[in-house]
Design a protein around this motif. Structure first.
Motif, PDB file in Angstrom:
ATOM      1  N   MET A  80       0.817  -1.218   0.000  1.00  0.00           N
ATOM      2  CA  MET A  80       0.000   0.000   0.000  1.00  0.00           C
ATOM      3  C   MET A  80       0.846   1.262   0.000  1.00  0.00           C
ATOM      4  N   PRO A  81       0.401   2.286  -0.750  1.00  0.00           N
ATOM      5  CA  PRO A  81       1.065   3.583  -0.621  1.00  0.00           C
ATOM      6  C   PRO A  81       0.854   4.115   0.795  1.00  0.00           C
ATOM      7  N   GLU A  82       1.816   4.829   1.302  1.00  0.00           N
ATOM      8  CA  GLU A  82       1.714   5.313   2.673  1.00  0.00           C
ATOM      9  C   GLU A  82       0.635   6.392   2.820  1.00  0.00           C
ATOM     10  N   ALA A  83       0.024   6.448   3.988  1.00  0.00           N
ATOM     11  CA  ALA A  83      -1.004   7.467   4.230  1.00  0.00           C
ATOM     12  C   ALA A  83      -0.351   8.834   4.369  1.00  0.00           C
ATOM     13  N   GLU A  84      -0.983   9.859   3.793  1.00  0.00           N
ATOM     14  CA  GLU A  84      -0.486  11.220   4.015  1.00  0.00           C
ATOM     15  C   GLU A  84      -0.843  11.647   5.432  1.00  0.00           C
ATOM     16  N   SER A  85      -0.260  12.784   5.855  1.00  0.00           N
ATOM     17  CA  SER A  85      -0.369  13.121   7.273  1.00  0.00           C
ATOM     18  C   SER A  85      -1.822  13.376   7.713  1.00  0.00           C
ATOM     19  N   THR A  86      -2.641  13.998   6.854  1.00  0.00           N
ATOM     20  CA  THR A  86      -4.032  14.254   7.251  1.00  0.00           C
ATOM     21  C   THR A  86      -4.752  12.936   7.499  1.00  0.00           C
ATOM     22  N   GLU A  87      -4.579  12.001   6.569  1.00  0.00           N
ATOM     23  CA  GLU A  87      -5.239  10.705   6.727  1.00  0.00           C
ATOM     24  C   GLU A  87      -4.734  10.007   7.988  1.00  0.00           C
ATOM     25  N   ALA A  88      -3.422  10.033   8.183  1.00  0.00           N
ATOM     26  CA  ALA A  88      -2.848   9.345   9.338  1.00  0.00           C
ATOM     27  C   ALA A  88      -3.400   9.934  10.644  1.00  0.00           C
ATOM     28  N   ASP A  89      -3.491  11.255  10.683  1.00  0.00           N
ATOM     29  CA  ASP A  89      -4.012  11.919  11.880  1.00  0.00           C
ATOM     30  C   ASP A  89      -5.478  11.557  12.134  1.00  0.00           C
ATOM     31  N   MET A  90      -6.266  11.597  11.063  1.00  0.00           N
ATOM     32  CA  MET A  90      -7.686  11.268  11.199  1.00  0.00           C
ATOM     33  C   MET A  90      -7.838   9.820  11.674  1.00  0.00           C
ATOM     34  N   LEU A  91      -6.987   8.959  11.143  1.00  0.00           N
ATOM     35  CA  LEU A  91      -7.091   7.534  11.467  1.00  0.00           C
ATOM     36  C   LEU A  91      -6.861   7.241  12.941  1.00  0.00           C
ATOM     37  N   GLU A  92      -6.027   8.056  13.555  1.00  0.00           N
ATOM     38  CA  GLU A  92      -5.757   7.831  14.979  1.00  0.00           C
ATOM     39  C   GLU A  92      -7.048   7.732  15.766  1.00  0.00           C
ATOM     40  N   TYR A  93      -8.098   8.392  15.242  1.00  0.00           N
ATOM     41  CA  TYR A  93      -9.351   8.430  15.990  1.00  0.00           C
ATOM     42  C   TYR A  93     -10.458   7.604  15.353  1.00  0.00           C
ATOM     43  N   ALA A  94     -10.109   6.848  14.309  1.00  0.00           N
ATOM     44  CA  ALA A  94     -11.131   5.998  13.694  1.00  0.00           C
ATOM     45  C   ALA A  94     -11.532   4.934  14.719  1.00  0.00           C
ATOM     46  N   VAL A  95     -12.827   4.624  14.732  1.00  0.00           N
ATOM     47  CA  VAL A  95     -13.315   3.637  15.696  1.00  0.00           C
ATOM     48  C   VAL A  95     -12.754   2.259  15.332  1.00  0.00           C
ATOM     49  N   GLY A  96     -12.140   1.582  16.283  1.00  0.00           N
ATOM     50  CA  GLY A  96     -11.617   0.236  16.044  1.00  0.00           C
ATOM     51  C   GLY A  96     -10.364   0.237  15.187  1.00  0.00           C
ATOM     52  N   ARG A  97      -9.556   1.255  15.362  1.00  0.00           N
ATOM     53  CA  ARG A  97      -8.361   1.406  14.551  1.00  0.00           C
ATOM     54  C   ARG A  97      -7.352   0.271  14.755  1.00  0.00           C
ATOM     55  N   ARG A  98      -6.730  -0.162  13.652  1.00  0.00           N
ATOM     56  CA  ARG A  98      -5.654  -1.157  13.714  1.00  0.00           C
ATOM     57  C   ARG A  98      -4.487  -0.664  12.859  1.00  0.00           C
ATOM     58  N   ALA A  99      -3.393  -1.419  12.895  1.00  0.00           N
ATOM     59  CA  ALA A  99      -2.211  -1.030  12.107  1.00  0.00           C
ATOM     60  C   ALA A  99      -2.543  -1.000  10.618  1.00  0.00           C
ATOM     61  N   THR A 100      -3.526  -1.778  10.204  1.00  0.00           N
ATOM     62  CA  THR A 100      -3.860  -1.877   8.777  1.00  0.00           C
ATOM     63  C   THR A 100      -4.977  -0.916   8.365  1.00  0.00           C
ATOM     64  N   SER A 101      -5.383  -0.020   9.261  1.00  0.00           N
ATOM     65  CA  SER A 101      -6.493   0.897   8.970  1.00  0.00           C
ATOM     66  C   SER A 101      -6.155   1.896   7.860  1.00  0.00           C
ATOM     67  N   ARG A 102      -7.118   2.172   7.003  1.00  0.00           N
ATOM     68  CA  ARG A 102      -7.002   3.244   6.017  1.00  0.00           C
ATOM     69  C   ARG A 102      -8.332   3.956   5.878  1.00  0.00           C
ATOM     70  N   LEU A 103      -8.266   5.189   5.394  1.00  0.00           N
ATOM     71  CA  LEU A 103      -9.504   5.880   5.016  1.00  0.00           C
ATOM     72  C   LEU A 103      -9.658   5.677   3.512  1.00  0.00           C
ATOM     73  N   THR A 104     -10.752   5.019   3.128  1.00  0.00           N
ATOM     74  CA  THR A 104     -10.864   4.602   1.731  1.00  0.00           C
ATOM     75  C   THR A 104     -11.081   5.773   0.772  1.00  0.00           C
ATOM     76  N   CYS A 105     -11.489   6.935   1.287  1.00  0.00           N
ATOM     77  CA  CYS A 105     -11.654   8.073   0.376  1.00  0.00           C
ATOM     78  C   CYS A 105     -10.301   8.606  -0.065  1.00  0.00           C
ATOM     79  N   GLN A 106      -9.241   8.205   0.640  1.00  0.00           N
ATOM     80  CA  GLN A 106      -7.909   8.682   0.284  1.00  0.00           C
ATOM     81  C   GLN A 106      -7.145   7.658  -0.556  1.00  0.00           C
TER      82      GLN A 106
END
Ligand SMILES: Cc1cc2nc3c(=O)[nH]c(=O)nc-3n(C[C@H](O)[C@H](O)[C@H](O)COP(=O)(O)OP(=O)(O)OC[C@H]3O[C@@H](n4cnc5c(N)ncnc54)[C@H](O)[C@@H]3O)c2cc1C
Ligand code: FES
Lengths: 106, 411
Positions: free
Chosen positions: A61-87
């Motif tokens: 996977m391409p790495e998450a940009e900083s906005t996505e990474a920051d938002m992900l920190e608060y995604a419900v049920g976050r794991r190491a493999t979490s991504r925001l699919t809109c990105q």
């Protein structure tokens, strides 16, 4: 056209074909896959388009940009493999991508 | 309560949401979604940003493709509702038909407040509300050399940033003394003023216009209140909106800066709900004062709340308001409502444009505005979701970190 496999938390499998340049969130919505809400329409502002990348795919996977990474920190049920699919943008490189959908987005 | 038929007026963000949420919750009756705009329901936020820049195409503005509505048995009708016949529980359509309802949802949104000066009708003078507006505007924006924006609210500033990035010379006229004054703190206004100036946008505060000047029906400039003439080949205004209450008021429903609803989003008629930009509701985060919000979050969460109620799970609407705007490389995300704040604490450095402004009323944290600090925004949404215990003194400590505070103060 790249194809994705989306697996709901209850095991239901969806094969989704998307257009190059479209986001994974959009492709999933257009295929009426439940389990991706996408409240902000892809502006990376809501974290309700959260999904887990299948282990097989994680390294590719391409790495998450900083906005996505920051938002992900608060995604419900976050794991190491979490991504925001809109990105995640559909491309030939992502053809065959397998994603698991979290239980929270129903 | 078994409802055979739900009719939704307005196929925008809120109307679409209530229809979708009803089906998701297993509603099996008839759903009619009536909208007077052409095409399929779509999202508006990109209209003043990514869509104008050509970063996303028209298809990707749509909430769903056409087949979704067929599959989900959502009857999408392109028509205009002209009257509500409350006695017989039906709506009358411009096309001549009448549709009966067991429950009616009014999601009619709002229209742009027109520019109240002579010349507003000239070609090249625009408000941005619909996809059609953006489609007409986009090619003009690419060619424009001199752009005047009226109103330094969210939409005006989003457009100003777009126009500046396309190489136009951009001049913003604003009656107030700072940008986005209705919605953000002074500090955040200042940060955005600096950014726009950096992008070459000229900001003119305490300044209105007396008329739009044209030649052969096309705009050529504007005359400012202090008597100057500014050249313009494109004028875009964003000076607020007026809720579309006509249907409701003609039907005798209570109106107060929008369609008045109770905590359950019911109008003064038990068979009619109102949601989204048009609804004026007792807002928990605003001391239960009648409040009308214009945001995607509000439309979506109110849509969900009404769908849940119709499916037998009523709950007063209590969702935390949140909002975002993208201008140039600045992403502003707001959690809570800052109106009535009396003190602020700034976290981060104004110079780096990575800043969160914490807004307090007395000792109570009421809103957090985050620029390019999405983690803070998400933390703030968690903190504000219940009565927050964070004091201004605590927040003002050196090295205070909102995310760390949230993590340490979770249940
Ligand atoms: C350019 C722009 C940018 C925005 N950016 C953001 C942003 O970045 N973030 C954010 O949170 N919010 C943003 N918003 C606000 C957000 O889009 C609105 O709050 C949201 O669309 C409100 O949804 P709604 O369903 O209440 O109204 P709308 O989406 O406006 O839908 C109402 C619909 O009802 C139709 N209608 C009205 N009367 C009738 C009738 N009698 N019969 C049939 N149909 C009728 C209207 O034509 C319209 O299509 C933006 C809005 C605009 C215009
Ligand atoms: S759709 Fe909102 S963050 Fe992805």
């Amino acid at each position: 056209m790249p194809t994705l496999t989306l697996i709901e938390h209850n095991g239901t499998v969806h094969q989704v074909t998307g257009e190059i340049g479209q986001s994974v969130m959009q492709a999933a919505m257009f295929a009426s896959v439940p389990g991706i809400q996408g409240d902000c329409g892809g502006a990376c502002s809501c974290a309700t388009c959260h999904a887990y990348v299948d282990d097989q795919w994680q390294v590719r996977m391409p790495e998450a940009e900083s906005t996505e990474a920051d938002m992900l920190e608060y995604a419900v049920g976050r794991r190491a493999t979490s991504r925001l699919t809109c990105q995640l943008v559909m491309s030939e490189a992502l053809d065959g991508l397998v994603l698991h959908l979290p239980e929270s987005q129903y | 309560m078994s409802l055979a038929s739900v009719v939704i007026v307005g196929a925008g963000q809120a109307g679409f949401q209530v229809a979708t949420s009803l089906r998701q919750a297993g509603y099996d009756g008839r759903i009619s979604l009536i909208g007077d705009e052409p095409g399929l329901p779509y999202q508006r936020p990109p209209l003043s940003k990514a869509y104008l820049l050509g970063k996303i195409g028209a298809t990707n503005l749509l909430f769903r493709p056409e087949k979704f509505y067929t599959e989900q048995r959502i009857e999408l009708r392109h028509d205009r509702v002209t009257a509500i016949d409350r006695q017989n529980r039906r709506v009358l359509l411009e096309g001549g038909e009448a549709l009966t309802y067991d429950h009616l949802v009014l999601a009619t949104g709002a229209h742009n407040r027109p520019l109240p000066v002579p010349g507003a009708e000239l070609d090249g003078v625009f408000g941005i509300k619909t996809m059609a507006d953006a489609d007409t505007l986009a090619p003009l924006a690419k060619q424009a050399r001199n752009v005047v924006v009226i109103g330094a609210g969210f939409i005006g500033l989003e457009f100003a940033a777009v126009a500046a990035s396309m190489g136009s010379s951009v001049h913003v006229l604003e009656l107030g003394d700072r940008p986005m004054a209705r919605a953000v703190s002074r500090e955040m206004s200042e940060l955005f003023s600096q950014a726009h100036r950096r992008w070459g946008v000229h900001l003119d505060f305490r300044q209105g216009l007396t008329r739009v000047i044209g030649d052969n029906g096309r705009v050529t400039g504007v005359e400012t209140s202090d008597g100057r003439t500014l050249a313009a080949d494109l004028v875009v205004f964003g000076i607020g909106v007026i809720p579309n209450v006509q249907l409701a008021s003609e039907a005798g429903l209570d109106i107060a800066n929008g369609i008045k609803v109770d905590a359950n989003l019911l109008t003064s008629d038990l068979h009619i709900s109102a949601i989204g930009d048009v609804a004026c509701f007792p807002c928990l985060q605003n001391d239960e004062q009648p409040t009308r919000l214009e945001s995607v979050q509000n439309a979506v969460d109110q849509g969900r709340t009404v769908a849940a109620r119709l499916m037998g799970k009523p709950a007063p609407y209590s969702a935390l308001p949140w909002f975002w705007t993208d201008q140039g490389d600045m992403k502003l995300q707001i959690a809570g409502l800052s109106s009535g704040y009396d003190s602020t604490v700034v976290v981060g450095s104004m110079g780096s444009a990575q800043v969160s402004v914490l807004c307090f009323r007395g000792d109570q944290l009421i809103a957090v505005e985050s620029c390019n600090r999405p983690g803070d925004h998400m933390a703030a949404r968690k903190i504000l979701a219940r009565p927050p215990q964070l004091s201004p003194t605590e927040a003002a400590a050196t090295d205070f970190d909102l995310k760390a505070w949230e993590a340490a103060n979770r249940d």
